[in-house]
Each structure stands twice: as structure tokens, then as C-alpha cells.
Design a protein around this motif. Structure first.
Motif, PDB file in Angstrom:
ATOM      1  N   MET A   1     -34.609  60.125  67.125  1.00  0.00           N
ATOM      2  CA  MET A   1     -33.336  60.909  67.376  1.00  0.00           C
ATOM      3  C   MET A   1     -33.170  61.067  65.867  1.00  0.00           C
ATOM      4  SD  MET A   1     -29.319  60.248  68.000  1.00  0.00           S
ATOM      5  CE  MET A   1     -29.552  59.739  69.647  1.00  0.00           C
ATOM      6  N   ILE A   2     -32.748  62.791  65.622  1.00  0.00           N
ATOM      7  CA  ILE A   2     -32.817  62.791  63.885  1.00  0.00           C
ATOM      8  C   ILE A   2     -31.164  63.398  63.617  1.00  0.00           C
ATOM      9  CG2 ILE A   2     -32.979  64.601  62.025  1.00  0.00           C
ATOM     10  CD1 ILE A   2     -36.205  64.993  63.767  1.00  0.00           C
ATOM     11  N   LEU A   3     -30.425  62.255  63.205  1.00  0.00           N
ATOM     12  CA  LEU A   3     -29.636  62.659  62.847  1.00  0.00           C
ATOM     13  C   LEU A   3     -28.567  63.797  61.883  1.00  0.00           C
ATOM     14  CD1 LEU A   3     -28.155  58.715  62.302  1.00  0.00           C
ATOM     15  CD2 LEU A   3     -27.795  60.234  64.490  1.00  0.00           C
ATOM     16  N   PRO A   4     -27.802  64.593  63.143  1.00  0.00           N
ATOM     17  CA  PRO A   4     -27.665  65.855  61.897  1.00  0.00           C
ATOM     18  C   PRO A   4     -26.318  65.213  60.711  1.00  0.00           C
ATOM     19  CG  PRO A   4     -26.269  65.154  63.814  1.00  0.00           C
ATOM     20  CD  PRO A   4     -27.148  64.701  64.034  1.00  0.00           C
ATOM     21  N   PRO A   5     -26.357  66.149  59.723  1.00  0.00           N
ATOM     22  CA  PRO A   5     -25.401  66.013  58.714  1.00  0.00           C
ATOM     23  C   PRO A   5     -23.912  65.442  59.110  1.00  0.00           C
ATOM     24  CG  PRO A   5     -26.318  67.910  58.074  1.00  0.00           C
ATOM     25  CD  PRO A   5     -26.584  67.486  59.782  1.00  0.00           C
ATOM     26  N   PHE A   6     -23.199  63.819  59.573  1.00  0.00           N
ATOM     27  CA  PHE A   6     -21.993  64.594  59.499  1.00  0.00           C
ATOM     28  C   PHE A   6     -20.688  63.393  58.960  1.00  0.00           C
ATOM     29  CE2 PHE A   6     -24.237  60.310  60.929  1.00  0.00           C
ATOM     30  CZ  PHE A   6     -23.368  59.102  61.077  1.00  0.00           C
ATOM     31  N   PRO A   8     -18.861  60.264  58.123  1.00  0.00           N
ATOM     32  CA  PRO A   8     -18.946  59.096  58.986  1.00  0.00           C
ATOM     33  C   PRO A   8     -16.688  58.287  58.887  1.00  0.00           C
ATOM     34  CG  PRO A   8     -20.237  58.709  56.661  1.00  0.00           C
ATOM     35  CD  PRO A   8     -19.589  59.737  56.602  1.00  0.00           C
ATOM     36  N   PRO A   9     -16.945  58.047  59.461  1.00  0.00           N
ATOM     37  CA  PRO A   9     -15.090  57.813  60.102  1.00  0.00           C
ATOM     38  C   PRO A   9     -15.085  56.758  58.396  1.00  0.00           C
ATOM     39  CG  PRO A   9     -16.927  56.389  61.707  1.00  0.00           C
ATOM     40  CD  PRO A   9     -17.462  57.452  61.175  1.00  0.00           C
ATOM     41  N   LYS A  10     -13.755  56.511  58.692  1.00  0.00           N
ATOM     42  CA  LYS A  10     -13.641  55.755  56.981  1.00  0.00           C
ATOM     43  C   LYS A  10     -12.489  54.373  58.115  1.00  0.00           C
ATOM     44  CE  LYS A  10     -13.856  58.536  54.010  1.00  0.00           C
ATOM     45  NZ  LYS A  10     -15.010  58.130  52.731  1.00  0.00           N
ATOM     46  N   TYR A  11     -12.222  53.549  57.149  1.00  0.00           N
ATOM     47  CA  TYR A  11     -11.770  52.155  58.054  1.00  0.00           C
ATOM     48  C   TYR A  11     -10.877  52.453  58.289  1.00  0.00           C
ATOM     49  CZ  TYR A  11     -10.041  47.678  58.387  1.00  0.00           C
ATOM     50  OH  TYR A  11      -9.898  46.165  58.778  1.00  0.00           O
ATOM     51  N   ASP A  12     -10.079  53.491  58.012  1.00  0.00           N
ATOM     52  CA  ASP A  12      -8.410  53.622  59.097  1.00  0.00           C
ATOM     53  C   ASP A  12      -8.978  54.474  60.313  1.00  0.00           C
ATOM     54  OD1 ASP A  12      -6.662  52.140  57.134  1.00  0.00           O
ATOM     55  OD2 ASP A  12      -6.360  53.870  55.973  1.00  0.00           O
ATOM     56  N   GLU A  13      -9.769  55.240  59.983  1.00  0.00           N
ATOM     57  CA  GLU A  13     -10.012  55.822  61.078  1.00  0.00           C
ATOM     58  C   GLU A  13     -10.192  55.103  62.228  1.00  0.00           C
ATOM     59  OE1 GLU A  13     -11.407  60.458  61.154  1.00  0.00           O
ATOM     60  OE2 GLU A  13     -12.401  59.127  59.765  1.00  0.00           O
ATOM     61  N   LEU A  14     -11.149  53.914  61.929  1.00  0.00           N
ATOM     62  CA  LEU A  14     -11.917  53.153  63.147  1.00  0.00           C
ATOM     63  C   LEU A  14     -10.732  51.870  63.851  1.00  0.00           C
ATOM     64  CD1 LEU A  14     -14.188  51.674  61.660  1.00  0.00           C
ATOM     65  CD2 LEU A  14     -15.033  53.593  63.298  1.00  0.00           C
ATOM     66  N   ARG A  15      -9.909  51.785  62.530  1.00  0.00           N
ATOM     67  CA  ARG A  15      -8.248  51.170  63.383  1.00  0.00           C
ATOM     68  C   ARG A  15      -7.892  51.739  64.427  1.00  0.00           C
ATOM     69  NH1 ARG A  15      -6.801  46.288  60.890  1.00  0.00           N
ATOM     70  NH2 ARG A  15      -5.148  47.398  61.181  1.00  0.00           N
ATOM     71  N   ALA A  16      -7.714  52.971  64.030  1.00  0.00           N
ATOM     72  CA  ALA A  16      -6.762  53.976  64.941  1.00  0.00           C
ATOM     73  C   ALA A  16      -7.622  53.960  65.855  1.00  0.00           C
ATOM     74  CB  ALA A  16      -6.296  55.300  64.107  1.00  0.00           C
ATOM     75  N   TRP A  17      -9.168  54.131  65.884  1.00  0.00           N
ATOM     76  CA  TRP A  17      -9.875  54.248  67.265  1.00  0.00           C
ATOM     77  C   TRP A  17      -9.619  53.612  67.995  1.00  0.00           C
ATOM     78  CZ3 TRP A  17     -14.310  56.905  64.821  1.00  0.00           C
ATOM     79  CH2 TRP A  17     -14.544  58.680  64.908  1.00  0.00           C
ATOM     80  N   TYR A  18      -9.938  52.017  67.562  1.00  0.00           N
ATOM     81  CA  TYR A  18      -9.347  50.723  68.279  1.00  0.00           C
ATOM     82  C   TYR A  18      -8.206  50.739  68.911  1.00  0.00           C
ATOM     83  CZ  TYR A  18     -10.181  45.340  69.421  1.00  0.00           C
ATOM     84  OH  TYR A  18     -10.569  44.243  69.693  1.00  0.00           O
ATOM     85  N   ARG A  19      -7.108  50.693  68.928  1.00  0.00           N
ATOM     86  CA  ARG A  19      -6.331  50.887  68.968  1.00  0.00           C
ATOM     87  C   ARG A  19      -5.328  51.648  70.104  1.00  0.00           C
ATOM     88  NH1 ARG A  19      -4.348  50.597  63.306  1.00  0.00           N
ATOM     89  NH2 ARG A  19      -3.971  51.842  63.509  1.00  0.00           N
ATOM     90  N   GLN A  34     -18.379  48.616  62.188  1.00  0.00           N
ATOM     91  CA  GLN A  34     -18.044  47.564  61.014  1.00  0.00           C
ATOM     92  C   GLN A  34     -19.243  46.579  59.747  1.00  0.00           C
ATOM     93  OE1 GLN A  34     -15.289  48.681  59.329  1.00  0.00           O
ATOM     94  NE2 GLN A  34     -15.087  46.581  57.832  1.00  0.00           N
ATOM     95  N   ALA A  35     -19.655  45.894  61.359  1.00  0.00           N
ATOM     96  CA  ALA A  35     -21.156  45.292  61.247  1.00  0.00           C
ATOM     97  C   ALA A  35     -21.634  45.254  60.116  1.00  0.00           C
ATOM     98  CB  ALA A  35     -21.266  44.210  62.311  1.00  0.00           C
ATOM     99  N   GLN A  36     -22.093  46.260  60.102  1.00  0.00           N
ATOM    100  CA  GLN A  36     -23.402  47.148  59.902  1.00  0.00           C
ATOM    101  C   GLN A  36     -22.585  47.691  57.908  1.00  0.00           C
ATOM    102  OE1 GLN A  36     -26.330  47.784  59.772  1.00  0.00           O
ATOM    103  NE2 GLN A  36     -25.839  46.435  61.814  1.00  0.00           N
TER     104      GLN A  36
END
Length: 103
Positions: A1-6, A8-19, A34-36
Motif C-alpha cells: 500500500m502506498i500511503l498518500p501524504p497526510f 500525522p495526529p499530534k499527541y493531544d489529538e490522540l488523547r482526545a480520540w482515546y477519550r 504511540q508505541a512506535q
């Protein structure tokens, strides 16, 4: 799979998505991102140590130990993530050809 340009989510976005998202699958993806992000600085530190040992002319056995540590870390991350699907590499038009070299 070739990834399109995007972006990446910031740490605060990841935390908001988790909630926001209760799905185990979504949370597992967030954990993977986050592990990566935790693994990359560790790999970078060992790579830097390898470079510094080379620049400082450390004995080869010292350099090889750190290089092997780096390779083990990379292998551990690759095997933890399972298969990595990607397109086969395409040769650069100016790359030398290895035909007839027995490789």
C-alpha cells in the motif's frame, strides 16, 4: 500500500480520540501509534551511539555490539507489527545494474 501524504495526529489529538472513541480497535490503533513513537527515540539513540563509536574509532567489537543491538530493536518492532505490506522497490534509473555479478 502506498500511503498518500497526510498530517500525522499530534499527541493531544490522540488523547482526545482515546477519550471520544470507546472501540477497542480504535484504541488499539492509538496505542500502536504511540508505541512506535516511544520506540523511535530509543532506536535513534542506539543509532547515534553507533555513529559516535565509529567517529571515535572504537574497536570493531564495540561497534558491532551496538549495531547488533540496533538491528535487534528494529527486528523486534517489525515482528511485533507483523507483516509490513508495501510495494516492491522500483530501481532508480541511474542505479548500477547487478546483472552478471553473481548476486
Amino acid at each position: 500500500m502506498i500511503l498518500p501524504p497526510f498530517k500525522p495526529p499530534k499527541y493531544d489529538e490522540l488523547r482526545a480520540w482515546y477519550r471520544r472513541y470507546q472501540s477497542d480497535d480504535v484504541r488499539r490503533l492509538i496505542f500502536e501509534v504511540q508505541a512506535q513513537r516511544y520506540a523511535l527515540p530509543k532506536v535513534r539513540a542506539v543509532a547515534d551511539a553507533c555513529r559516535i563509536d565509529t567517529e571515535n574509532d572504537q574497536p570493531q567489537i564495540v561497534r558491532m555490539k551496538k549495531l547488533n543491538q540496533l538491528l535487534r530493536m528494529i527486528d523486534a518492532e517489525i515482528s511485533r507489527a507483523d507483516k509490513i505490506y508495501r510495494s516492491p522497490p522500483v530501481a532508480h534509473p541511474n542505479a548500477p545494474t547487478l546483472v552478471g555479478r553473481g548476486s
